[in-house]
Design a protein around this motif. Structure first.
Motif, PDB file in Angstrom:
ATOM      1  N   GLY A  57       2.669   7.253   1.562  1.00 37.64           N
ATOM      2  CA  GLY A  57       1.511   7.742   2.296  1.00 37.64           C
ATOM      3  C   GLY A  57       1.871   8.448   3.583  1.00 37.64           C
ATOM      4  N   GLU A  58       0.843   8.942   4.248  1.00 42.67           N
ATOM      5  CA  GLU A  58       1.056   9.603   5.533  1.00 42.67           C
ATOM      6  C   GLU A  58       1.508   8.612   6.600  1.00 42.67           C
ATOM      7  OE1 GLU A  58      -2.365  11.795   6.700  1.00 42.67           O
ATOM      8  OE2 GLU A  58      -2.422  13.024   4.879  1.00 42.67           O
ATOM      9  N   SER A  59       1.134   7.359   6.416  1.00 38.14           N
ATOM     10  CA  SER A  59       1.520   6.334   7.391  1.00 38.14           C
ATOM     11  C   SER A  59       2.970   5.893   7.220  1.00 38.14           C
ATOM     12  CB  SER A  59       0.600   5.115   7.253  1.00 38.14           C
ATOM     13  OG  SER A  59       0.656   4.585   5.937  1.00 38.14           O
ATOM     14  N   GLY A  60       3.565   6.208   6.075  1.00 37.74           N
ATOM     15  CA  GLY A  60       4.964   5.862   5.848  1.00 37.74           C
ATOM     16  C   GLY A  60       5.219   4.371   5.708  1.00 37.74           C
ATOM     17  N   ARG A  61       4.242   3.626   5.204  1.00 39.35           N
ATOM     18  CA  ARG A  61       4.422   2.190   5.065  1.00 39.35           C
ATOM     19  C   ARG A  61       5.348   1.870   3.886  1.00 39.35           C
ATOM     20  NH1 ARG A  61       4.034   1.183   9.649  1.00 39.35           N
ATOM     21  NH2 ARG A  61       2.226   2.118  10.655  1.00 39.35           N
ATOM     22  N   TRP A  62       6.157   0.815   4.068  1.00 35.12           N
ATOM     23  CA  TRP A  62       7.086   0.412   3.034  1.00 35.12           C
ATOM     24  C   TRP A  62       6.370  -0.336   1.914  1.00 35.12           C
ATOM     25  CZ3 TRP A  62      11.919   2.123   2.644  1.00 35.12           C
ATOM     26  CH2 TRP A  62      12.589   2.548   3.793  1.00 35.12           C
ATOM     27  N   GLY A  63       6.799  -0.063   0.697  1.00 34.70           N
ATOM     28  CA  GLY A  63       6.305  -0.797  -0.456  1.00 34.70           C
ATOM     29  C   GLY A  63       7.310  -0.687  -1.579  1.00 34.70           C
ATOM     30  N   SER A  64       7.462  -1.750  -2.350  1.00 26.65           N
ATOM     31  CA  SER A  64       8.401  -1.709  -3.474  1.00 26.65           C
ATOM     32  C   SER A  64       7.704  -1.161  -4.707  1.00 26.65           C
ATOM     33  CB  SER A  64       8.949  -3.107  -3.760  1.00 26.65           C
ATOM     34  OG  SER A  64       8.002  -3.878  -4.469  1.00 26.65           O
ATOM     35  N   ASP A  65       8.510  -0.863  -5.733  1.00 26.61           N
ATOM     36  CA  ASP A  65       7.908  -0.364  -6.975  1.00 26.61           C
ATOM     37  C   ASP A  65       7.296  -1.491  -7.801  1.00 26.61           C
ATOM     38  OD1 ASP A  65      10.266  -1.524  -7.837  1.00 26.61           O
ATOM     39  OD2 ASP A  65      11.203   0.362  -8.446  1.00 26.61           O
ATOM     40  N   LEU A  66       7.154  -2.678  -7.213  1.00 28.51           N
ATOM     41  CA  LEU A  66       6.405  -3.757  -7.856  1.00 28.51           C
ATOM     42  C   LEU A  66       4.927  -3.410  -7.939  1.00 28.51           C
ATOM     43  CD1 LEU A  66       6.737  -6.700  -8.958  1.00 28.51           C
ATOM     44  CD2 LEU A  66       6.262  -7.501  -6.632  1.00 28.51           C
ATOM     45  N   PHE A  67       4.417  -2.681  -6.928  1.00 28.67           N
ATOM     46  CA  PHE A  67       2.998  -2.316  -6.872  1.00 28.67           C
ATOM     47  C   PHE A  67       2.844  -0.793  -6.727  1.00 28.67           C
ATOM     48  CE2 PHE A  67       2.875  -6.705  -5.096  1.00 28.67           C
ATOM     49  CZ  PHE A  67       1.969  -7.270  -5.982  1.00 28.67           C
ATOM     50  N   PRO A  68       3.134  -0.027  -7.761  1.00 24.86           N
ATOM     51  CA  PRO A  68       3.072   1.438  -7.650  1.00 24.86           C
ATOM     52  C   PRO A  68       1.687   1.987  -7.333  1.00 24.86           C
ATOM     53  CG  PRO A  68       3.352   0.770  -9.940  1.00 24.86           C
ATOM     54  CD  PRO A  68       3.558  -0.456  -9.108  1.00 24.86           C
ATOM     55  N   GLU A  69       0.631   1.388  -7.883  1.00 23.17           N
ATOM     56  CA  GLU A  69      -0.719   1.888  -7.624  1.00 23.17           C
ATOM     57  C   GLU A  69      -1.155   1.559  -6.191  1.00 23.17           C
ATOM     58  OE1 GLU A  69      -2.730   3.669  -9.500  1.00 23.17           O
ATOM     59  OE2 GLU A  69      -1.407   3.758 -11.249  1.00 23.17           O
ATOM     60  N   ASP A 101      -2.414   4.020   2.979  1.00 27.65           N
ATOM     61  CA  ASP A 101      -3.090   4.608   4.138  1.00 27.65           C
ATOM     62  C   ASP A 101      -4.459   3.983   4.392  1.00 27.65           C
ATOM     63  OD1 ASP A 101      -1.005   6.301   4.773  1.00 27.65           O
ATOM     64  OD2 ASP A 101      -1.770   7.961   3.564  1.00 27.65           O
ATOM     65  N   ASP A 102      -4.912   3.140   3.473  1.00 28.75           N
ATOM     66  CA  ASP A 102      -6.161   2.399   3.668  1.00 28.75           C
ATOM     67  C   ASP A 102      -5.903   0.928   4.015  1.00 28.75           C
ATOM     68  OD1 ASP A 102      -8.064   4.479   3.092  1.00 28.75           O
ATOM     69  OD2 ASP A 102      -7.482   4.306   0.977  1.00 28.75           O
ATOM     70  N   LEU A 103      -4.639   0.516   4.003  1.00 26.71           N
ATOM     71  CA  LEU A 103      -4.316  -0.895   4.189  1.00 26.71           C
ATOM     72  C   LEU A 103      -3.873  -1.198   5.614  1.00 26.71           C
ATOM     73  CD1 LEU A 103      -2.337  -1.626   0.890  1.00 26.71           C
ATOM     74  CD2 LEU A 103      -4.806  -1.596   1.284  1.00 26.71           C
ATOM     75  N   CYS A 104      -4.186  -2.409   6.035  1.00 24.86           N
ATOM     76  CA  CYS A 104      -3.780  -2.913   7.346  1.00 24.86           C
ATOM     77  C   CYS A 104      -2.926  -4.162   7.089  1.00 24.86           C
ATOM     78  CB  CYS A 104      -5.013  -3.268   8.175  1.00 24.86           C
ATOM     79  SG  CYS A 104      -4.665  -3.911   9.818  1.00 24.86           S
ATOM     80  N   PHE A 105      -1.608  -4.009   7.227  1.00 28.86           N
ATOM     81  CA  PHE A 105      -0.681  -5.083   6.902  1.00 28.86           C
ATOM     82  C   PHE A 105      -0.489  -6.032   8.084  1.00 28.86           C
ATOM     83  CE2 PHE A 105       0.632  -1.643   4.049  1.00 28.86           C
ATOM     84  CZ  PHE A 105       0.738  -2.312   2.837  1.00 28.86           C
ATOM     85  N   ILE A 106      -0.414  -7.313   7.766  1.00 30.75           N
ATOM     86  CA  ILE A 106       0.011  -8.321   8.744  1.00 30.75           C
ATOM     87  C   ILE A 106       1.293  -8.925   8.198  1.00 30.75           C
ATOM     88  CG2 ILE A 106      -0.597 -10.397  10.035  1.00 30.75           C
ATOM     89  CD1 ILE A 106      -3.529  -9.837   9.393  1.00 30.75           C
ATOM     90  N   HIS A 107       2.417  -8.574   8.816  1.00 28.42           N
ATOM     91  CA  HIS A 107       3.724  -9.007   8.319  1.00 28.42           C
ATOM     92  C   HIS A 107       4.213 -10.294   8.976  1.00 28.42           C
ATOM     93  CE1 HIS A 107       4.316  -5.507   5.861  1.00 28.42           C
ATOM     94  NE2 HIS A 107       4.278  -4.664   6.872  1.00 28.42           N
TER      95      HIS A 107
END
Length: 474
Positions: free
Chosen positions: A113-125, A131-137
């Motif tokens: 996304g434009e936000s450049g958030r990290w995500g693995s290919d476990l959840f491709p969709e 860009d709509d998510l707000c992560f709490i790590h």
């Protein structure tokens, strides 16, 4: 001298009395109701950012270091034995610094996304929705076992019987639709707290969650229990309910101002109205093929959870205040609980990834995401090292990830951090009490003012803890 009275005549004459006794007995079991219509809409404490919540509960513990919390050091140190303060070892022995085998993630990470958030290919969709998510790590919680941690997630207490969060929300705000329950739990599990996870505890019974289906059951067959009058025609149903209504009215006339009785009678009225309104909400026949495909309905691996997510959207549209959707298979072992076979995460991810992404996209295009808060998460995370030097990960309450979307939170945002291994929350730590306080605040509710007096003291969802994490707000 008159003869003996036939049994049929006794039952016929005493029928109304039995009805009164049953109603009085049921009323006596209710908690003290403070208002005549306890689920009527109530004004929030202040202007809300969200009107309703959809909670997507990933039962068992999704691994944060294999999904959204990228830790390059796991790759660099894979196979090394290092010392960690393991939560289970600490709980069982009090020992610190146990030696553990570092395990890298089998899934590849990338920025999205434009936000450049990290995500693995476990959840491709879901990666396409970052860009709509707000992560709490930086989440951390109480309880290293599923039972206590699951109860803490839902009720704010691992030991005492307390109302579930959905019950608190319904108690504080009431419902938006008088023809449906204000709090629905879709496919709840019977384990790890069972009904307590959507129960009302000491709050009046009107605020308990209503179960729809069960974990492991087919979503296409999910129905509200005991709603249909089996074996009765429409005319007989109306006459039966008319009689019940008359009995209730007579009992209420004899006990004016009895709020418990009024609440019980209101529950019968709701059940009656639901017979007309609920079937339409549960019927997906009117949805377009494109919408069904968006959720993965009709595709074997996503059909069940896709239907559950679509039902959650339909309930939100219909005014249900709090909808919980549980992903679990109904077995003794919670779905995401991979102690020795981490690869199984892939099967579960395939089952939920498309439906959840579809839900977010559908809410957004319908304008519902603006005032609907979507909350995704588990009772805890998982360790960055292999359990018993095997191929799985153990429970980790000390640091894990959840995400929120819509409902007034910052999109494409990440807050807090775990250490270099993804083991412990170390930066801007967020406790489960803090998350509860924050969600209530988004709904316009002050978590310190939302109280209920029971057994001589005031109780609240966050007990005597909790801070609102305002950094998450848009």
């Amino acid at each position: 001298m008159p003869g003996p009275i036939p049994r049929r005549e006794i039952l016929k004459a005493a029928g109304c009395g039995f009805g009164y006794l049953a109603l009085a007995g049921l009323a006596d079991q209710q908690a003290r109701a403070g208002v005549v219509d306890p689920t009527a809409p109530r004004a929030p404490h202040f202007a809300p950012r969200a009107k309703r919540v959809i909670f997507l509960f990933m039962q068992g513990g999704v691994s944060q270091v294999d999904s959204f919390d990228y830790k390059p050091r796991l790759e660099r140190d894979a196979g090394k034995q290092l010392g960690f303060d393991d939560a289970r070892v600490l709980a069982n022995t009090g020992m610190r610094g146990s030696s553990q085998l570092i395990m890298k993630s089998p899934w590849k990470f990338a920025r999205h996304g434009e936000s450049g958030r990290w995500g693995s290919d476990l959840f491709p969709e879901l990666n396409q929705c970052v860009d709509d998510l707000c992560f709490i790590h930086s989440m951390h919680t109480e309880g290293v076992a599923h039972g206590p941690a699951t109860l803490f997630l839902h009720t704010g207490s691992a030991t005492s019987v307390r109302p579930s969060m959905g019950s608190w929300v319904l108690y504080g705000l009431g419902t938006e639709n008088r023809d449906l329950p204000g709090f629905v739990s879709i496919a709840p599990t019977s384990g790890n707290g069972g009904t307590r996870n959507y129960g009302n505890a000491f709050l009046p019974a009107a605020f308990q969650g209503t179960a729809l289906g069960k974990a492991g059951g087919r979503a296409s067959e999910a129905r509200f229990r005991d709603l249909a009058s089996l074996g009765q025609t429409d005319d007989s149903r109306r006459r039966h309910f008319g009689l019940l209504r008359e009995l209730n009215a007579e009992r209420l006339r004899r006990s004016p101002g009895d709020s418990e009785l009024e609440a019980l009678a209101a529950s019968y009225e709701l059940a009656w109205r639901m017979q007309d309104s609920a079937p339409g909400v549960l019927d997906l026949a009117g949805e377009s093929k494109e919408t069904l495909s968006l959720y993965g309905v009709g595709t074997p691996e996503t059909d069940d959870f896709g239907r559950q997510c679509l039902l959650a959207r339909r309930m939100c549209e219909s005014g249900v205040r709090f909808v919980q959707v549980t992903y679990g298979d109904g077995t003794a072992n919670p779905a995401w609980d991979q102690h020795a076979n981490l690869a199984k995460h892939s099967d579960h991810a395939r089952a939920v990834d498309r439906p959840i992404a579809g839900l977010l996209r559908d809410l957004k295009r319908r304008g519902l995401l603006d005032d609907t808060l979507v909350w995704w998460g588990s009772e805890f995370g998982r360790t960055p090292y292999a359990e018993k030097k095997g191929t799985g990960r153990d429970h980790n309450p000390g640091g894990f990830t959840v995400w929120l979307a819509g409902g007034g939170v910052k999109p494409g945002f990440a807050f807090g951090a775990t250490d270099d291994f993804g083991h412990q929350a170390v930066q801007d730590r967020v406790h489960m009490h803090d998350l509860h306080a924050t969600i209530l605040h988004l709904l316009g509710v002050d978590h310190e003012r939302l109280t209920y007096r029971y057994a001589g003291r005031d109780f609240r969802l966050t007990d005597v803890h909790g801070r609102v994490v305002r950094e998450l707000f848009a």
